[in-house]
Design an enzyme around this catalytic site. Sequence first.
Site, mmCIF file in Angstrom:
data_model
loop_
_atom_site.group_PDB
_atom_site.id
_atom_site.type_symbol
_atom_site.label_atom_id
_atom_site.label_comp_id
_atom_site.label_asym_id
_atom_site.label_seq_id
_atom_site.Cartn_x
_atom_site.Cartn_y
_atom_site.Cartn_z
ATOM 1 N N TYR A 183 26.604 -51.169 56.060
ATOM 2 C CA TYR A 183 24.867 -51.839 56.415
ATOM 3 C C TYR A 183 24.858 -52.362 57.503
ATOM 4 O O TYR A 183 24.791 -52.652 58.577
ATOM 5 C CB TYR A 183 24.169 -52.555 55.056
ATOM 6 C CG TYR A 183 23.318 -52.921 55.260
ATOM 7 C CD1 TYR A 183 21.954 -51.752 56.141
ATOM 8 C CD2 TYR A 183 22.289 -54.063 56.278
ATOM 9 C CE1 TYR A 183 20.333 -52.295 56.368
ATOM 10 C CE2 TYR A 183 21.140 -53.456 56.621
ATOM 11 C CZ TYR A 183 19.966 -53.178 56.692
ATOM 12 O OH TYR A 183 18.685 -52.865 56.966
ATOM 13 N N SER A 231 18.642 -54.491 62.434
ATOM 14 C CA SER A 231 18.382 -56.222 61.296
ATOM 15 C C SER A 231 19.135 -57.039 61.757
ATOM 16 O O SER A 231 20.269 -57.503 62.466
ATOM 17 C CB SER A 231 19.033 -55.669 59.900
ATOM 18 O OG SER A 231 19.414 -56.270 59.284
ATOM 19 N N GLY A 274 6.872 -48.324 52.535
ATOM 20 C CA GLY A 274 8.738 -48.981 53.895
ATOM 21 C C GLY A 274 7.466 -49.496 55.024
ATOM 22 O O GLY A 274 6.728 -49.662 55.757
ATOM 23 N N ILE A 275 8.318 -49.951 55.934
ATOM 24 C CA ILE A 275 7.890 -50.582 57.313
ATOM 25 C C ILE A 275 7.414 -49.310 58.368
ATOM 26 O O ILE A 275 6.906 -49.888 58.663
ATOM 27 C CB ILE A 275 8.907 -51.203 57.633
ATOM 28 C CG1 ILE A 275 9.292 -52.489 57.353
ATOM 29 C CG2 ILE A 275 8.316 -51.517 59.581
ATOM 30 C CD1 ILE A 275 11.140 -53.328 57.905
ATOM 31 N N GLY A 276 8.079 -48.323 57.805
ATOM 32 C CA GLY A 276 7.160 -47.428 58.580
ATOM 33 C C GLY A 276 6.042 -46.761 58.950
ATOM 34 O O GLY A 276 5.068 -46.401 59.664
HETATM 35 N N1 NDP Z 1 13.829 -54.473 54.493
HETATM 36 C C1 NDP Z 1 13.798 -55.378 55.339
HETATM 37 O O1 NDP Z 1 13.600 -56.515 54.436
HETATM 38 C C2 NDP Z 1 14.059 -55.272 56.490
HETATM 39 C C3 NDP Z 1 14.587 -53.601 56.984
HETATM 40 N N2 NDP Z 1 15.025 -53.849 57.907
HETATM 41 C C4 NDP Z 1 15.331 -52.134 58.419
HETATM 42 O O2 NDP Z 1 14.531 -51.738 58.173
HETATM 43 C C5 NDP Z 1 14.207 -50.401 58.761
HETATM 44 C C6 NDP Z 1 12.926 -49.991 57.122
HETATM 45 O O3 NDP Z 1 13.188 -50.233 56.747
HETATM 46 P P1 NDP Z 1 12.252 -50.819 54.934
HETATM 47 O O4 NDP Z 1 10.897 -50.350 55.453
HETATM 48 O O5 NDP Z 1 12.085 -52.043 54.479
HETATM 49 O O6 NDP Z 1 12.935 -49.509 54.071
HETATM 50 P P2 NDP Z 1 12.547 -48.239 53.045
HETATM 51 O O7 NDP Z 1 13.980 -48.336 51.910
HETATM 52 O O8 NDP Z 1 11.485 -48.517 52.021
HETATM 53 O O9 NDP Z 1 12.361 -47.586 54.205
HETATM 54 C C7 NDP Z 1 14.031 -46.671 54.529
HETATM 55 C C8 NDP Z 1 13.099 -45.527 55.424
HETATM 56 O O10 NDP Z 1 14.078 -44.709 55.944
HETATM 57 C C9 NDP Z 1 13.586 -43.562 54.947
HETATM 58 N N3 NDP Z 1 15.264 -42.297 55.344
HETATM 59 C C10 NDP Z 1 16.400 -42.913 54.409
HETATM 60 N N4 NDP Z 1 17.226 -42.235 54.577
HETATM 61 C C11 NDP Z 1 16.531 -41.106 55.574
HETATM 62 C C12 NDP Z 1 17.710 -40.571 55.920
HETATM 63 N N5 NDP Z 1 18.640 -39.472 56.205
HETATM 64 N N6 NDP Z 1 16.791 -39.263 56.704
HETATM 65 C C13 NDP Z 1 15.252 -40.005 56.981
HETATM 66 N N7 NDP Z 1 15.458 -40.706 56.864
HETATM 67 C C14 NDP Z 1 15.394 -41.243 55.846
HETATM 68 C C15 NDP Z 1 13.336 -43.660 53.987
HETATM 69 O O11 NDP Z 1 13.437 -42.021 53.428
HETATM 70 P P3 NDP Z 1 13.340 -41.487 51.699
HETATM 71 O O12 NDP Z 1 11.653 -42.314 51.216
HETATM 72 O O13 NDP Z 1 13.259 -40.038 51.656
HETATM 73 O O14 NDP Z 1 14.127 -42.900 51.082
HETATM 74 C C16 NDP Z 1 11.897 -44.577 54.303
HETATM 75 O O15 NDP Z 1 11.197 -43.766 54.225
HETATM 76 C C17 NDP Z 1 15.188 -49.979 58.029
HETATM 77 O O16 NDP Z 1 16.293 -49.393 59.245
HETATM 78 C C18 NDP Z 1 15.894 -51.197 57.750
HETATM 79 O O17 NDP Z 1 17.357 -51.133 57.832
HETATM 80 C C19 NDP Z 1 15.944 -54.795 58.931
HETATM 81 C C20 NDP Z 1 15.362 -55.290 58.708
HETATM 82 C C21 NDP Z 1 14.953 -56.025 56.631
HETATM 83 C C1 LIG Z 2 20.401 -64.480 43.669
HETATM 84 C C2 LIG Z 2 19.172 -64.938 44.177
HETATM 85 C C3 LIG Z 2 18.467 -65.634 43.196
HETATM 86 C C4 LIG Z 2 18.400 -64.437 45.722
HETATM 87 C C5 LIG Z 2 19.322 -63.600 46.085
HETATM 88 C C6 LIG Z 2 18.318 -63.190 47.175
HETATM 89 C C7 LIG Z 2 19.705 -62.358 47.989
HETATM 90 C C8 LIG Z 2 18.807 -61.256 47.291
HETATM 91 C C9 LIG Z 2 17.872 -62.091 49.518
HETATM 92 C C10 LIG Z 2 18.661 -63.640 50.296
HETATM 93 C C11 LIG Z 2 18.083 -63.159 51.828
HETATM 94 C C12 LIG Z 2 17.778 -61.365 51.759
HETATM 95 C C13 LIG Z 2 17.888 -60.522 53.009
HETATM 96 C C14 LIG Z 2 18.295 -59.317 52.739
HETATM 97 C C15 LIG Z 2 18.234 -58.510 51.425
HETATM 98 C C16 LIG Z 2 18.047 -59.456 50.259
HETATM 99 C C17 LIG Z 2 18.055 -61.184 50.636
HETATM 100 C C18 LIG Z 2 20.249 -60.866 50.629
HETATM 101 C C19 LIG Z 2 18.187 -57.993 54.280
HETATM 102 C C20 LIG Z 2 19.818 -58.038 54.190
HETATM 103 C C21 LIG Z 2 17.938 -57.282 53.340
HETATM 104 C C22 LIG Z 2 18.187 -55.988 54.801
HETATM 105 C C23 LIG Z 2 18.364 -57.006 56.066
HETATM 106 O O1 LIG Z 2 18.104 -55.637 56.961
HETATM 107 C C24 LIG Z 2 17.789 -57.871 56.319
HETATM 108 C C25 LIG Z 2 17.909 -59.041 55.162
HETATM 109 C C26 LIG Z 2 18.294 -60.150 55.471
HETATM 110 C C27 LIG Z 2 17.619 -61.581 54.323
#
Ligand code: NDP
Ligand SMILES: CC(C)CCC[C@@H](C)[C@H]1CC[C@H]2C3=C(CC[C@]12C)[C@@]1(C)CCC(=O)C[C@@H]1CC3
Length: 311
Positions: free
Chosen positions: A204, A182, A24-26
């Site tokens: 969310y 986000s 993930g991002i972390g």
């Molecule tokens: N991916 C995206 O497009 C976007 C993500 N974000 C935000 O970025 C951050 C990271 O996202 P991303 O890397 O994509 O997500 P992931 O789901 O890959 O990672 C999320 C992390 O949070 C941990 N986590 C979840 N629940 C808990 C808990 N109860 N206690 C401790 N840790 C926990 C997970 O651990 P575990 O592995 O144990 O589940 C995981 O490592 C999030 O806050 C997300 O909302 C924001 C915008 C867009």
């Molecule tokens: C129906 C399909 C052909 C296409 C669907 C697209 C959607 C799944 C995605 C478009 C924008 C995306 C988005 C996120 C999740 C997936 C989408 C809705 C987030 C909400 C994920 C978590 C975030 O924090 C922000 C992201 C914004 C855009």
Amino acid sequence: MIDGPSSLQSPQGHHNSSPKVRRGIGLALCERLLTEDDQIHLCLACRNMQRAKAARISLLSLHPAADISILQVNLGSLKSVCQAATEVKQRYRQVDFLYLNAGIMPNPCINLKVFLSGLFSRKVIHMFTTGEGLLTQKDQITDDGLQEVFETNVFGHFVLIRAIEPLLCHVDSPSQLIWTSSSNARKSAFSLLDYQHIQGQESYSSSKYATDLLSVALNRHFNQQIRIFTNSFTITPYNGAEALLWLFRQKPELLDPLLKYHSCTSGLGNNYVESRKMNLEEESSELFYQKLLELEKQTLKKLSESEEEYK
Ligand SMILES: NC(=O)C1=CN([C@@H]2O[C@H](COP(=O)(O)OP(=O)(O)OC[C@H]3O[C@@H](n4cnc5c(N)ncnc54)[C@H](OP(=O)(O)O)[C@@H]3O)[C@@H](O)[C@H]2O)C=CC1
Ligand SMILES: CC(C)CCC[C@@H](C)[C@H]1CC[C@H]2C3=C(CC[C@]12C)[C@@]1(C)CCC(=O)C[C@@H]1CC3
């Protein structure tokens, strides 16, 4: 979840005999931070120790000399958050960077009506970058009696920040707190009267808006020592870590607490950071902060009473 040099980082879950590293991002951020400066001490705060160890090994394979420790925390449990805070205070005198990165979006469903009408409107790009109104989630209640998304994305982090406050507020060298919000944060999904989002289906969006509000209040209460950043939809975790890494390099006093810093990727695949003003009033942020202080008081009291009963 929390992460950073001299501090904490992202958790991994699930009981599995050979845990895979969750990319993930972390984790991407940790890799990029170590590439930037391999002298930092990283503490990965994770809910599952097996996966934390796997993340540590993966980082060490790229940076063999890195100083990386792990710590257990489940943000969906106040007891675990308090234990983690105690452990942090025993291990460290100061936390320079605290990355609050953990976040969940359970059981997401796409609202097809919103998707189809968005597809043929002028808002199509906005829809694909923010997912605004497009997704609904099914939330549940934790053992603490709170909404899971609220507790994991907002309240668990809040209680942790407050519990380790003495390690964050050093006059001579202030710490930086970077909380992942986000572009999906939406004012209309949030209500001060229902800040846990018990009644709606966009927990969310609500939780991320709550993060934005809190960042402003925390910044005020902690004497300008808190900064927030946010992601847009991330094509890869590496891209998603762009703003987090950028903030690591900035002087906090030059950042505006009312701005959010977005990780963005251009059509040509170049990553960049864009700052945008948050859609909020400082008065609401203060009201929300006060409500969370009250909730913290009640829930911690309940927790200590139930622990007394078991003694
Ligand atoms: N991916 C995206 O497009 C976007 C993500 N974000 C935000 O970025 C951050 C990271 O996202 P991303 O890397 O994509 O997500 P992931 O789901 O890959 O990672 C999320 C992390 O949070 C941990 N986590 C979840 N629940 C808990 C808990 N109860 N206690 C401790 N840790 C926990 C997970 O651990 P575990 O592995 O144990 O589940 C995981 O490592 C999030 O806050 C997300 O909302 C924001 C915008 C867009
Ligand atoms: C129906 C399909 C052909 C296409 C669907 C697209 C959607 C799944 C995605 C478009 C924008 C995306 C988005 C996120 C999740 C997936 C989408 C809705 C987030 C909400 C994920 C978590 C975030 O924090 C922000 C992201 C914004 C855009």
